[in-house]
Design an enzyme around this catalytic site. Sequence first.
Site, PDB file in Angstrom:
ATOM      1  CG  HIS A 307      -2.102  -0.975   1.330  1.00 28.04           C
ATOM      2  ND1 HIS A 307      -3.295  -0.743   0.907  1.00 28.04           N
ATOM      3  CD2 HIS A 307      -1.909  -2.419   1.740  1.00 28.04           C
ATOM      4  CE1 HIS A 307      -3.879  -2.071   1.060  1.00 28.04           C
ATOM      5  NE2 HIS A 307      -2.978  -2.831   1.612  1.00 28.04           N
ATOM      6  CE  LYS A 487      -6.780  13.640   0.578  1.00 20.65           C
ATOM      7  NZ  LYS A 487      -6.796  12.538   0.082  1.00 20.65           N
ATOM      8  NE  ARG A 488      -3.752   9.590  10.422  1.00 18.58           N
ATOM      9  CZ  ARG A 488      -3.305   8.462  11.344  1.00 18.58           C
ATOM     10  NH1 ARG A 488      -4.142   7.652  11.759  1.00 18.58           N
ATOM     11  NH2 ARG A 488      -2.395   8.835  12.121  1.00 18.58           N
ATOM     12  CE  LYS A 493      -2.638  10.590   3.410  1.00 20.38           C
ATOM     13  NZ  LYS A 493      -3.361   9.660   2.224  1.00 20.38           N
ATOM     14  CB  THR A 594     -10.349   4.420  -0.745  1.00 19.36           C
ATOM     15  OG1 THR A 594      -9.956   4.932   0.501  1.00 19.36           O
ATOM     16  CG2 THR A 594      -9.630   3.331  -1.383  1.00 19.36           C
ATOM     17  CE  LYS A 598     -14.093   5.321   1.202  1.00 17.13           C
ATOM     18  NZ  LYS A 598     -13.168   5.464   2.189  1.00 17.13           N
TER      19      LYS A 598
HETATM   20  C1  26Q Z   1       4.285   1.160   9.827  1.00 17.48           C
HETATM   21  C2  26Q Z   1       5.263   1.074  10.644  1.00 17.48           C
HETATM   22  C3  26Q Z   1       5.257   1.325  11.995  1.00 17.48           C
HETATM   23  C4  26Q Z   1       4.179   1.936  12.273  1.00 17.48           C
HETATM   24  C5  26Q Z   1       2.974   2.081  11.684  1.00 17.48           C
HETATM   25  C6  26Q Z   1       3.238   1.989  10.156  1.00 17.48           C
HETATM   26  C7  26Q Z   1       1.832   2.128   9.296  1.00 17.48           C
HETATM   27  C8  26Q Z   1       0.806   1.980   9.686  1.00 17.48           C
HETATM   28  C9  26Q Z   1      -0.254   2.075   8.804  1.00 17.48           C
HETATM   29  C10 26Q Z   1       2.266   2.074   7.874  1.00 17.48           C
HETATM   30  C11 26Q Z   1       0.932   2.350   7.182  1.00 17.48           C
HETATM   31  C12 26Q Z   1       0.124   2.488   7.516  1.00 17.48           C
HETATM   32  C13 26Q Z   1      -1.228   2.606   6.485  1.00 17.48           C
HETATM   33  C14 26Q Z   1      -1.283   2.787   5.424  1.00 17.48           C
HETATM   34  C15 26Q Z   1      -2.239   3.035   4.514  1.00 17.48           C
HETATM   35  O1  26Q Z   1      -3.469   3.369   5.115  1.00 17.48           O
HETATM   36  N1  26Q Z   1      -2.164   3.324   3.041  1.00 17.48           N
HETATM   37  C16 26Q Z   1      -3.055   3.577   2.339  1.00 17.48           C
HETATM   38  O2  26Q Z   1      -3.840   2.482   1.940  1.00 17.48           O
HETATM   39  C17 26Q Z   1      -4.904   3.089   1.131  1.00 17.48           C
HETATM   40  C18 26Q Z   1      -5.571   1.598   0.563  1.00 17.48           C
HETATM   41  O3  26Q Z   1      -4.769   0.921  -0.283  1.00 17.48           O
HETATM   42  C19 26Q Z   1      -4.593   3.843  -0.052  1.00 17.48           C
HETATM   43  O4  26Q Z   1      -5.715   4.120  -0.811  1.00 17.48           O
HETATM   44  C20 26Q Z   1      -3.667   4.906   0.181  1.00 17.48           C
HETATM   45  O5  26Q Z   1      -3.003   5.670  -0.893  1.00 17.48           O
HETATM   46  C21 26Q Z   1      -2.639   4.547   1.093  1.00 17.48           C
HETATM   47  O6  26Q Z   1      -1.815   5.645   1.701  1.00 17.48           O
END
Ligand code: 26Q
Length: 747
Positions: A307, A487-488, A493, A594, A598
């Site tokens: 992702h 979004k986050r 972003k 995503t 929406k």
């Molecule tokens: C990794 C290492 C240590 C701590 C936290 C993390 C971590 C936690 C959450 C790394 C990534 C995430 C979440 C990522 C995420 O939400 N990515 C998004 O995924 C969506 C679904 O595929 C995409 O539409 C977005 O583009 C993407 O940013």
Amino acid sequence: MLTEYMENTKPIKECTKEEIFKELLNFTKEQLTLRGEIENKKKMYYFSSEFLIGKLLINNLINLGIYDKINDELTEIGLQLTDFENFENEPSLGNGGLGRLASCFLDSVATLNLCGDGVGLNYHFGLFKQKFEKNMQKEYKNEWIENDSWLEKTDKKYTVKFKDFSLCSRMYDIKIIGYKGNCNRLHLFDVDTVDESIVIDGIEFDKSEIEKNLTLFLYPDDSDKEGKKLRIYQQYFMVSCGAQLIIEEALKKGSNLHNLKEYAVVQINDTHPTMIIPELIYQLRKNGINKTESIDIVASMCAYTNHTILSEALEKWPSSYLKEIVPHIYEIIVELDEYVKEKYNDESVYIIDENDTVHMAALDIHCTFSVNGVARLHTDILTNSELKNFAKIYPNKFNNKTNGITFRRWLVKANPRLTKLISHYIGDDFIVNYEKLADFGRYINDTHVLDMLLKIKAENKLELQEYILKNEKINLMPEGIYDVQIKRLHEYKRQQLNLLYVIDKYLKIKSGKIPHRPINFIFGAKAAPAYVLAKDIIHAILCIQSIINNDDEANKYIKIAMVENYNVTYAERIIPACDVSEQISLASKEASGTGNMKLMLNGAITLGTLDGANVEMAQYVGNDNIYIFGRKSDEVIEILSEKSYNPIDYYNKNKRMKSAVDFLVSDQMLKVGNRTNLENLYKNIKEKDNFMTLLDFEDYCDVKDKVFYDYENRLDWARKMLVNIVNARYFSSDASINNYNKEIWKL
Ligand code: 26Q
């Protein structure tokens, strides 16, 4: 139905709202148990550390096909189902996109009547609750679990072995019902010994006693060593329970384990559940399967979804942590790494690098049969640059699965008005048959339909105005444009780019240049607790909000609303009311997005870069129905590799930009904000600007002005809305899941 169900209790008319809610909950749960379970020899297990499922009452009633019936019964006593939304807490089991995707996928898997369960963790306080204090984000624990909730406590328990001790797990289930269909399950593992009282202040807690803290929070702050280790404990706990469940279920169906892949396929949602690979190998060996066969079996039944291409988000663990926590798993990882090193003479594909760091993504790529990206552009970047050395070794493993969203939640639930309009013209088949939405395209020149689209948008905007007034004490201008970025919070972003535009608009108004129509800038975002710059950006947005909304000369023309604790429930309210959808990441950085889909489905027009799934959206709707700006991904990749970008050059060249950036540390800002935080952001933009806001600023402003200008041609705008709605059919998660099943799971 509900009245009948309540016959044994008090008559419905004598009940309080709270009492009716409890009855509604129990009634709906009973209805779910009356539905069958989806069964099949082979099951798909979706492993994810996050599931952002959202509130379930209304969604379940919709999928049960009895929403209207129940709502009619309530209308008779002067109530409606939406009156009960506030009684339900939103499960707080995800950060953002990846967690919400997992939930949309579970909905589609069940709706397509495919046998597939989710596997995750039951975080008691989940993702933090965001509050704004002194224009800053503060984090609090999110107590979402109630006595009476959707969680079903089961008797299923497994022992999970760590180096120095073992933990006993407990499985909780949430039923996932397909639209007018049967049920799958979301399995959430927990430990009975968790102690909620060790949370001291906000989200601080004692990280030393694992049996007390394991499932307290989702990704607790991992900036320190203890936090990182806790993540490893969580991840291993989740996958070990899941692996034991898989094996148990397969044995029960008659598997001899040599043929496990005929009974189970595992989808690994990003690297977080990667240890499922060595754990399954470990479990198979415990069951008497030999070394090489156990590896082959596991590789033939696991698939990995990537992702992100941001290197800081790719998980890498120091070997010492794994050795300390799960030595039996580390041993298997070493074995897999040796196998890779024997076969390939290329350091970039090693699982364990020269610094003794374990690359979880490398482990996934070597030991699965499928690696997919989440949008066309993202998959191309993975195969052609980011992971190209892997793609050379395994050209057939790499594939694309563009993300999608479920129409049940994001249209039927979130936007009943639009759902009714579409159903009136083309029937309601499109809810499960996304291609049918194409039929709505026939009305492109029907002025009545176009007027109705505008009318529905206006009504949704009024509703949001009311809601935000009540919750944020900010009064939006519904006759104005709703410009939305939800979004986050992340530098890539580029909420800061949007913010600079707002400042520029404000300065223009102060110099007498008044916009032809009011504009409402709506933001929603949480920042990771340890992500300093992201929190500084939130601080700056809140400061500008306070300045502009309190300036009577300006607040007639522009308003800012940064909503507190943006979550799924908030998204369901904002999305149907949005006119302009901000998708402005630095090209190449957003894997898919995503929210963009929406908003499109709900008739918002996208203002975006050619990044992630925006690229595919643009191809479907054509240039007249989307507003694209900014550098393209290949240019960005080149500039980044040359390290030639210098923000100060742009700052010095463009007066408009300079004034906007300088405003961040103006007296006005310092009066409502904190100098250290504002200066940190100011310096970062001028000196580093890692995601090239200033490079794209001018183009962004020009195109955004054009969007607001074009908005005035209401009929043309409505036509754009219709084209977007109709083409959002390609982004149904049903379409994505069909592809996953045809090309990966083969259920
Ligand atoms: C990794 C290492 C240590 C701590 C936290 C993390 C971590 C936690 C959450 C790394 C990534 C995430 C979440 C990522 C995420 O939400 N990515 C998004 O995924 C969506 C679904 O595929 C995409 O539409 C977005 O583009 C993407 O940013």
